[in-house]
Write an enzyme that holds these catalytic residues in place. Structure first.
Site, PDB file in Angstrom:
ATOM      1  N   HIS A  37      25.028  23.191  63.787  1.00 51.74           N
ATOM      2  CA  HIS A  37      24.643  24.349  64.605  1.00 51.74           C
ATOM      3  C   HIS A  37      24.856  24.048  66.091  1.00 51.74           C
ATOM      4  O   HIS A  37      25.361  24.871  66.839  1.00 51.74           O
ATOM      5  CB  HIS A  37      23.154  24.669  64.415  1.00 51.74           C
ATOM      6  CG  HIS A  37      22.771  25.073  63.023  1.00 51.74           C
ATOM      7  ND1 HIS A  37      21.953  24.309  62.226  1.00 51.74           N
ATOM      8  CD2 HIS A  37      23.081  26.170  62.303  1.00 51.74           C
ATOM      9  CE1 HIS A  37      21.772  24.916  61.077  1.00 51.74           C
ATOM     10  NE2 HIS A  37      22.441  26.042  61.077  1.00 51.74           N
ATOM     11  N   GLY A 147      31.071  27.993  61.543  1.00 48.28           N
ATOM     12  CA  GLY A 147      31.500  26.668  61.095  1.00 48.28           C
ATOM     13  C   GLY A 147      32.405  26.744  59.875  1.00 48.28           C
ATOM     14  O   GLY A 147      32.239  27.615  59.016  1.00 48.28           O
ATOM     15  N   ASP A 150      31.119  26.660  55.900  1.00 48.94           N
ATOM     16  CA  ASP A 150      31.050  27.820  55.000  1.00 48.94           C
ATOM     17  C   ASP A 150      32.417  28.497  55.041  1.00 48.94           C
ATOM     18  O   ASP A 150      32.594  29.546  55.657  1.00 48.94           O
ATOM     19  CB  ASP A 150      29.920  28.743  55.461  1.00 48.94           C
ATOM     20  CG  ASP A 150      28.589  28.018  55.450  1.00 48.94           C
ATOM     21  OD1 ASP A 150      27.971  27.940  54.388  1.00 48.94           O
ATOM     22  OD2 ASP A 150      28.186  27.475  56.504  1.00 48.94           O
ATOM     23  N   SER A 185      23.675  20.185  56.607  1.00 46.70           N
ATOM     24  CA  SER A 185      23.217  21.477  56.099  1.00 46.70           C
ATOM     25  C   SER A 185      21.701  21.500  56.178  1.00 46.70           C
ATOM     26  O   SER A 185      21.053  20.477  55.946  1.00 46.70           O
ATOM     27  CB  SER A 185      23.651  21.646  54.636  1.00 46.70           C
ATOM     28  OG  SER A 185      22.917  22.702  54.022  1.00 46.70           O
ATOM     29  N   ARG A 187      19.894  22.741  54.093  1.00 43.57           N
ATOM     30  CA  ARG A 187      19.406  22.519  52.725  1.00 43.57           C
ATOM     31  C   ARG A 187      19.379  21.038  52.350  1.00 43.57           C
ATOM     32  O   ARG A 187      18.772  20.685  51.334  1.00 43.57           O
ATOM     33  CB  ARG A 187      20.248  23.304  51.719  1.00 43.57           C
ATOM     34  CG  ARG A 187      20.052  24.815  51.833  1.00 43.57           C
ATOM     35  CD  ARG A 187      20.721  25.577  50.706  1.00 43.57           C
ATOM     36  NE  ARG A 187      20.266  26.951  50.638  1.00 43.57           N
ATOM     37  CZ  ARG A 187      20.909  28.014  51.134  1.00 43.57           C
ATOM     38  NH1 ARG A 187      22.062  27.852  51.742  1.00 43.57           N
ATOM     39  NH2 ARG A 187      20.405  29.225  51.020  1.00 43.57           N
TER      40      ARG A 187
HETATM   41  P1  AMP Z   1      23.412  28.539  58.656  1.00 43.03           P
HETATM   42  O1  AMP Z   1      22.258  28.410  59.591  1.00 43.03           O
HETATM   43  O2  AMP Z   1      23.436  27.517  57.560  1.00 43.03           O
HETATM   44  O3  AMP Z   1      23.617  29.955  58.173  1.00 43.03           O
HETATM   45  O4  AMP Z   1      24.700  28.210  59.521  1.00 43.03           O
HETATM   46  C1  AMP Z   1      24.960  28.843  60.751  1.00 43.03           C
HETATM   47  C2  AMP Z   1      26.363  28.501  61.206  1.00 43.03           C
HETATM   48  O5  AMP Z   1      26.473  27.088  61.338  1.00 43.03           O
HETATM   49  C3  AMP Z   1      27.453  28.934  60.209  1.00 43.03           C
HETATM   50  O6  AMP Z   1      28.567  29.430  60.923  1.00 43.03           O
HETATM   51  C4  AMP Z   1      27.770  27.660  59.500  1.00 43.03           C
HETATM   52  O7  AMP Z   1      29.082  27.602  58.984  1.00 43.03           O
HETATM   53  C5  AMP Z   1      27.601  26.651  60.619  1.00 43.03           C
HETATM   54  N1  AMP Z   1      27.372  25.312  60.066  1.00 43.03           N
HETATM   55  C6  AMP Z   1      26.431  24.955  59.145  1.00 43.03           C
HETATM   56  N2  AMP Z   1      26.543  23.646  58.835  1.00 43.03           N
HETATM   57  C7  AMP Z   1      27.582  23.177  59.569  1.00 43.03           C
HETATM   58  C8  AMP Z   1      28.216  21.897  59.694  1.00 43.03           C
HETATM   59  N3  AMP Z   1      27.813  20.841  58.994  1.00 43.03           N
HETATM   60  N4  AMP Z   1      29.268  21.784  60.539  1.00 43.03           N
HETATM   61  C9  AMP Z   1      29.701  22.851  61.247  1.00 43.03           C
HETATM   62  N5  AMP Z   1      29.151  24.069  61.177  1.00 43.03           N
HETATM   63  C10 AMP Z   1      28.110  24.238  60.353  1.00 43.03           C
END
Ligand code: AMP
Length: 280
Positions: A37, A147, A150, A185, A187
């Site tokens: 993030h 990112g 996904d 992640s 998760r």
């Molecule tokens: P999320 O909070 O999991 O919905 O992710 C928010 C944004 O962060 C999305 O665009 C994801 O693809 C990106 N993101 C999550 N994990 C990673 C990572 N390990 N590397 C790069 N971007 C990430």
């Protein structure tokens, strides 16, 4: 840095930034920030005069059996991290403000959403595209940051932006990984110590598959190698391993590079996804 839950206040903030001649970046997230993030936020802060980070655990993208209620939430920690990297405003709407009368208007991208995660999480991408369309309409950023972690989501959002002529530049950034290769992640916090150790095997498996494809093997041979490596780790249960076209996500099992090896596995109750692109 401001924290705002009201849509109208976010609109006012963005209008004021524009009057000052600032470009606006948007980073949509569900919170529980990690370096993945933060890499998106840093890039947005470098590119734009103002950066809005949305922090919304969007109920419409979770299935009935999924982890909506136990998704990690820690706004004070997230706010501290976002402020440190120079974010201007965190937008944390309540679900009732985003879906005041429930959700009955949807943005749906067909085709790209049918395979991979879309096939295993019915309704997931419809929830993602709808909330991202809403966030883009609320903030009206010049650029929005996503990112490659996904990967399917990224291609689906690119397609939505193109098909609906949304006036925003989609910026994609590479996957940020832990030292042992596990893609960061939110998760990952669910993993037991044993599962966490095992989880590193996912990226190792993708790398072995990718090395084979780079030597001239087909996508199918690459995915077979990934499955073989995963089979050596009893704590990981593969849900899918596929070789797809980097843009259309069409099957590339009969072809060589360029392709993306895409995988989803379960480690206990936790579902992990990862991908690795192979170029020539
Ligand atoms: P999320 O909070 O999991 O919905 O992710 C928010 C944004 O962060 C999305 O665009 C994801 O693809 C990106 N993101 C999550 N994990 C990673 C990572 N390990 N590397 C790069 N971007 C990430």
């Amino acid at each position: 840095m401001r924290i705002e839950s009201r849509i109208g206040a976010v609109r006012c903030f963005v209008q004021a930034a524009r009057r000052e001649g600032k470009a606006v970046g948007l980073v949509p997230t569900m919170g529980a920030f990690h370096e993945g993030h933060l890499s998106l936020m840093r890039r947005s802060v470098a590119d734009n005069g103002a950066t809005v980070v949305s922090l919304f655990v969007n109920p419409t993208q979770f299935g009935a059996e999924e982890d909506l209620s136990k998704y990690p939430r820690d706004l004070p920690r997230d706010a501290r991290l976002a402020e440190q990297v120079g974010v201007s405003l965190i937008f944390t709407p309540e679900a009732a403000a985003m879906y005041p009368e429930g959700a009955c208007t949807w943005v749906t991208v067909e085709g790209l959403t049918e395979g991979l995660c879309g096939a295993r999480r019915p309704g997931h991408f419809r929830g993602v595209t709808t909330v991202v369309a809403k966030l883009l309409n609320i903030v009206q950023p010049d650029r929005a940051y996503f990112g490659e972690k996904d990967y399917q989501q990224l291609q689906v959002i690119r397609r939505m932006v193109r098909d609906l002529d949304l006036p925003v530049e989609v910026v994609a950034l590479p996957i940020v990984r832990e030292p042992d290769g596990l893609a960061m992640s939110s998760r990952n916090a669910y993993l037991s110590p044993e599962e966490r150790r095992a989880a590193a095997r996912l990226y190792a498996a993708l790398r072995e598959g990718a090395a084979l494809v780079r030597e001239g093997a087909t996508g199918a041979q690459g995915t077979a190698r990934v499955r073989e490596v995963l089979a050596g780790e009893p704590l990981l249960k593969p849900q899918y391993v596929e070789a797809v076209d980097p843009l259309t996500l069409a099957d590339r099992s009969g072809a060589g590079s360029p392709l993306v090896l895409m995988a989803a596995v379960h480690a206990g109750k936790t579902r992990l996804i990862d991908n690795l692109r192979v170029d020539g």
